[in-house]
Design a protein around this motif. Structure first.
Motif, short mmCIF file in Angstrom:
data_model
loop_
_atom_site.label_atom_id
_atom_site.label_comp_id
_atom_site.label_asym_id
_atom_site.label_seq_id
_atom_site.Cartn_x
_atom_site.Cartn_y
_atom_site.Cartn_z
N VAL A 1 0.93 -1.32 -0.19
CA VAL A 1 -0.12 0.00 -0.13
C VAL A 1 0.96 1.15 0.08
O VAL A 1 0.65 2.01 -0.79
CB VAL A 1 -0.79 0.09 1.12
N THR A 2 1.89 1.20 0.75
CA THR A 2 2.93 2.39 0.80
C THR A 2 3.57 2.76 -0.55
O THR A 2 3.72 3.68 -0.82
CB THR A 2 3.83 2.13 2.12
N VAL A 3 4.09 1.23 -0.99
CA VAL A 3 4.88 1.53 -2.38
C VAL A 3 3.94 2.21 -3.30
O VAL A 3 4.18 3.06 -4.31
CB VAL A 3 5.32 0.28 -2.82
N ALA A 4 2.63 1.55 -3.26
CA ALA A 4 1.72 2.16 -4.42
C ALA A 4 1.36 3.74 -4.32
O ALA A 4 1.16 4.41 -5.41
CB ALA A 4 0.25 1.47 -4.14
N GLY A 5 1.32 4.13 -2.90
CA GLY A 5 1.15 5.58 -2.56
C GLY A 5 2.18 6.15 -3.22
O GLY A 5 2.12 7.36 -3.66
N LEU A 6 3.40 5.82 -3.00
CA LEU A 6 4.71 6.61 -3.11
C LEU A 6 4.91 6.86 -4.54
O LEU A 6 5.07 7.78 -5.17
CB LEU A 6 5.99 5.85 -2.52
N MET A 7 4.62 5.70 -5.48
CA MET A 7 4.68 5.72 -6.77
C MET A 7 3.74 6.58 -7.54
O MET A 7 3.75 7.35 -8.27
CB MET A 7 4.64 4.13 -7.28
N GLY A 8 2.43 6.55 -6.79
CA GLY A 8 1.28 7.23 -7.54
C GLY A 8 1.86 8.93 -7.21
O GLY A 8 1.45 9.64 -8.29
N VAL A 9 2.34 9.25 -6.19
CA VAL A 9 2.66 10.54 -5.97
C VAL A 9 3.94 10.85 -6.77
O VAL A 9 3.97 12.10 -7.37
CB VAL A 9 3.11 10.65 -4.54
N GLY A 10 4.87 10.07 -7.00
CA GLY A 10 6.01 10.13 -7.71
C GLY A 10 5.72 10.37 -9.44
O GLY A 10 6.05 11.13 -9.90
#
Length: 215
Positions: free
Chosen positions: A117-126
């Motif tokens: 979930v955290t990785v998906a969030g970070l990639m989304g923001v990136g």
């Protein structure tokens, strides 16, 4: 030359570990002996009962520390030597060990979900900042210097978030992840013995993992 140096270093590591653990060289199996004076030293007495033994969390961490020593290509026998079982049935300790592995597996699944979930969030923001950076390139700023600064800041922000996501995926293995990998790749057998080191109960890796899978 590098290969010879690596082989020499590996031989030196094995010789060093042989001073610490017993080794059956033809089988490439080390024996890690964990000695305890009393059965209660392994138990979380707050939630354990004579019928349902629960190990304290330190046992799992201690095993990981010792298994970390074992080089690739080698296995280990984990031998618990308990001088006084204090009335507990040794079979309950084997069940407690399997339950400990199950709990580590549960923690790993939860941690993996949280990480995903955290990785998906970070990639989304990136990716959002990357798209924003592309849009700014097409936008004409009144001041060219301001445009360069804005674009640079957005570019840095996008790479920071993307790099954090990559770091979580590949570069930051946790103890929970290491337990999942190391426990199942380096344990050959587990046994519980008495103060005379005579075998009380043992379980090889196949029996251990089949029980965990419910087979």
């Amino acid at each position: 030359m590098k290969k010879k140096e690596k082989e020499k270093a590996n031989v030196q590591d094995i010789e060093l570990l042989k001073k610490k653990y017993d080794l059956v060289e033809e089988k490439k199996v080390f024996t890690i002996k964990l000695k305890y004076a009393n059965a209660s030293d392994l138990i979380d007495e707050r939630i354990s009962t004579p019928e349902k033994v629960i190990f304290n969390d330190e046992i799992s961490d201690a095993i990981l520390k010792y298994l970390d020593d074992i080089p690739k290509g080698y296995k280990s026998n984990i031998e618990f030597i308990i001088e006084d079982y204090e009335g507990y049935n040794p079979k309950a300790f084997m069940k407690a060990f399997k339950y400990m592995l199950e709990c580590d597996g549960m923690r790993y699944r939860k941690e993996k979900h949280t990480k995903n979930v955290t990785v998906a969030g970070l990639m989304g923001v990136g990716l959002f900042f990357t798209l924003l950076m592309i849009l700014t390139l097409a936008f004409k700023f009144i001041n060219e210097t301001v445009g360069i600064i804005v674009s640079s800041v957005i570019e840095i922000a996008s790479w920071v978030f993307i790099w954090e996501a990559i770091d979580l995926i590949f570069l930051s293995p946790t103890d929970t992840f290491k337990k999942g990998v190391i426990f199942f790749s380096r344990i050959e057998s587990v046994s519980f013995s008495d103060e005379n080191s005579s075998n009380v109960i043992s379980c090889n890796k196949d029996e251990l993992y089949n029980d965990l899978k419910g087979e």
